[in-house]
Every structure is written in structure tokens, then in C-alpha cells.
Design a protein around this motif. Structure first.
Motif, PDB file in Angstrom:
ATOM      1  N   ASP A   1      70.130  61.232  80.247  1.00 51.34           N
ATOM      2  CA  ASP A   1      70.349  61.937  81.504  1.00 51.34           C
ATOM      3  C   ASP A   1      69.959  63.405  81.428  1.00 51.34           C
ATOM      4  O   ASP A   1      69.803  64.057  82.465  1.00 51.34           O
ATOM      5  N   ASP A   2      69.818  63.932  80.204  1.00 49.73           N
ATOM      6  CA  ASP A   2      69.402  65.326  80.070  1.00 49.73           C
ATOM      7  C   ASP A   2      67.922  65.511  80.404  1.00 49.73           C
ATOM      8  O   ASP A   2      67.503  66.577  80.834  1.00 49.73           O
TER       9      ASP A   2
ATOM     10  N   THR B   1      65.237  70.180  80.461  1.00 52.62           N
ATOM     11  CA  THR B   1      65.951  69.231  79.612  1.00 52.62           C
ATOM     12  C   THR B   1      66.961  69.941  78.724  1.00 52.62           C
ATOM     13  O   THR B   1      68.122  69.515  78.594  1.00 52.62           O
TER      14      THR B   1
ATOM     15  N   LEU C   1      70.825  64.760  72.296  1.00 54.50           N
ATOM     16  CA  LEU C   1      70.211  64.773  73.615  1.00 54.50           C
ATOM     17  C   LEU C   1      70.385  63.385  74.205  1.00 54.50           C
ATOM     18  O   LEU C   1      70.144  62.386  73.525  1.00 54.50           O
ATOM     19  N   GLU C   2      70.842  63.324  75.432  1.00 59.41           N
ATOM     20  CA  GLU C   2      71.045  62.042  76.099  1.00 59.41           C
ATOM     21  C   GLU C   2      69.967  61.829  77.154  1.00 59.41           C
ATOM     22  O   GLU C   2      69.322  62.786  77.605  1.00 59.41           O
TER      23      GLU C   2
ATOM     24  N   ARG D   1      64.616  63.496  87.297  1.00 58.35           N
ATOM     25  CA  ARG D   1      65.176  62.862  86.104  1.00 58.35           C
ATOM     26  C   ARG D   1      64.181  61.875  85.504  1.00 58.35           C
ATOM     27  O   ARG D   1      63.409  61.250  86.198  1.00 58.35           O
TER      28      ARG D   1
ATOM     29  N   ASN E   1      69.908  71.256  80.727  1.00 59.69           N
ATOM     30  CA  ASN E   1      70.839  70.177  81.058  1.00 59.69           C
ATOM     31  C   ASN E   1      71.757  69.873  79.882  1.00 59.69           C
ATOM     32  O   ASN E   1      72.971  69.664  80.054  1.00 59.69           O
ATOM     33  N   ALA E   2      71.174  69.848  78.668  1.00 55.68           N
ATOM     34  CA  ALA E   2      71.983  69.578  77.477  1.00 55.68           C
ATOM     35  C   ALA E   2      72.980  70.700  77.229  1.00 55.68           C
ATOM     36  O   ALA E   2      74.131  70.459  76.834  1.00 55.68           O
TER      37      ALA E   2
ATOM     38  N   ARG F   1      75.908  70.478  79.484  1.00 61.58           N
ATOM     39  CA  ARG F   1      76.783  69.364  79.140  1.00 61.58           C
ATOM     40  C   ARG F   1      77.609  69.648  77.891  1.00 61.58           C
ATOM     41  O   ARG F   1      78.790  69.297  77.831  1.00 61.58           O
TER      42      ARG F   1
ATOM     43  N   VAL G   1      73.178  72.447  71.293  1.00 61.88           N
ATOM     44  CA  VAL G   1      72.147  71.561  71.840  1.00 61.88           C
ATOM     45  C   VAL G   1      71.566  70.656  70.766  1.00 61.88           C
ATOM     46  O   VAL G   1      71.229  69.498  71.011  1.00 61.88           O
TER      47      VAL G   1
END
Length: 219
Positions: free
Chosen positions: A91-92, A72, A88-89, A57, A75-76, A79, A84
Motif C-alpha cells: 500500500d505504500d 512511496t 515497505l508494504e 497506488r 507513504n512509508a 505509516r 522507513v
């Protein structure tokens, strides 16, 4: 197998050069051991320069050039589905782990101009042999040996004991450029060591004198 005959000339083989190198390195290390050398430990290590196959991360301070784009985006997507592009955060974001590259690619650049003779040449040969022997202990490392005056030539690292120093002027710029071009595709820590007894007085094979070759001067 330590020497060979090249016509009427005695030539030291690579095996013979390695025998000499071992003796030179032992002598140098013995001299160093007589001096006071204390430990200089470091609590932290710096970032590596080579990208590994693992990722983690994102943490504050990580270089955005090391972002794992694929991980990345996945991950998005996990979530928020296929939307997408909406956001984008932090944590992504995942970044590639970097590893320390311990491989060394060194260049020993030896001045063979007219002023290099006698003990200077002997010292340069000793330094070349010792460095070749030391770096030969790790097969990942490499050593390139260059002789330079108003021209530059690369020689096999063990052949320094048979080299004839041709004389001439001193073109340090060309010697550094030759090393840089020779290792441009190499991976690892690149280091250049120059053995010389004078300032540069030649650039690109053209004699310009000492004052014109001084830092900041315009030839």
C-alpha cells in the motif's frame, strides 16, 4: 506566390507545394472512400509511453520502473515514522500515471537510385505531398523527408516537387540510420516509411551487390 524563378528554372514555392498537396490528398482520400472500410473498434487501450505529473497506488502488473520513489517513501514514513528501512508494504507504493503520446514523428525515405524514374518518381512525390499535408493538420506532428541512393540527403518536406533525383545505387541501411539519428531527441511515436523499387545493394556507400545485402548475408 505559387511559383518562383531560380535563374532559368521554375521553382514551386512551399505555398504552391501545399496547394498541390491538398489536391493529391483529396484524390487519395476519394479513392479510399470508394472501398469497403468497416470500423475496427477496440474495447481496451494499451499503456501510454509518456510519464505524466499524476500518480496512483500500485496495482498488480504495473512496471516497477514507473514507481514514484518519493511518494512511496513518504507513504512509508507516514505509516511508521522515520524507520522507513524496516519495511515497505504494497500500500505504500505509488506509480506514475502514463499518458498516450499522440505526437507522431515520421520519416519518409525515398529511393532516388537509377531505377526510380517516370511513374515511380511521380508516385513517390504524390505520397510525400499527401503525407505532408495530412500531418500538417496537427502542429504537434513532424515529418522528415530523405532522399537516398549511395548517399543520403534530407530535404525540406515541401521541396520534394523541386528535387532532382540523382540516381546511383541503393543503400537502405544508411537511409534508416540517418532518420534514426535525426529524430533521436524527438518525443512521440517514431515511424519510418521507405519508398523503393528494389532490394539494397550498397552498405555505407560501398557497393556490395544484391546477394551480399540480403538479410542474413555477410558482406
Amino acid at each position: 506566390g505559387l511559383i518562383d524563378m531560380d535563374g532559368d528554372r521554375v521553382k514551386i514555392t512551399s505555398r504552391g507545394a501545399r496547394r498541390l498537396a491538398g489536391q493529391v490528398l483529396s484524390r487519395i482520400l476519394a479513392n479510399l472512400s470508394q472501398r469497403d472500410m468497416g470500423p475496427h473498434s477496440m474495447r481496451e487501450t494499451g499503456y501510454g509511453s509518456q510519464r505524466s505529473n499524476s500518480h496512483r497506488r500500485y496495482e498488480f502488473g504495473d512496471d516497477y520502473a514507473n514507481v514514484n520513489i518519493e511518494r512511496t517513501l513518504l507513504n512509508a514514513m507516514e505509516r511508521q515514522g522515520w524507520r522507513v528501512g524496516q519495511s515497505l508494504e504494497q500500500d505504500d507504493f505509488h506509480v506514475w500515471e502514463l499518458v498516450h503520446q499522440t505526437r507522431v514523428c515520421a520519416g519518409l525515405i525515398i529511393d532516388e537510385s537509377g531505377s526510380m524514374h517516370g511513374e515511380k518518381v511521380e508516385a513517390a512525390i504524390d505520397a510525400s505531398l499527401a503525407l505532408a499535408e495530412l500531418m500538417g493538420k496537427d502542429p504537434k506532428d513532424s515529418l522528415r523527408v530523405f532522399l537516398f541512393s549511395d548517399r543520403v540527403r534530407e530535404i525540406p518536406r515541401w521541396d520534394i516537387v523541386n528535387a532532382n533525383f540523382s540516381g546511383g545505387t541503393t543503400d537502405i541501411r544508411s537511409s534508416l540510420r540517418s532518420f534514426r539519428q535525426a529524430v533521436r531527441n524527438e518525443q512521440g511515436d517514431k515511424q519510418a516509411y521507405i519508398i523503393t523499387d528494389t532490394e539494397p545493394n550498397t552498405q555505407d556507400g560501398r557497393y556490395i551487390g544484391f546477394e551480399a545485402a540480403a538479410p542474413g548475408a555477410t558482406p
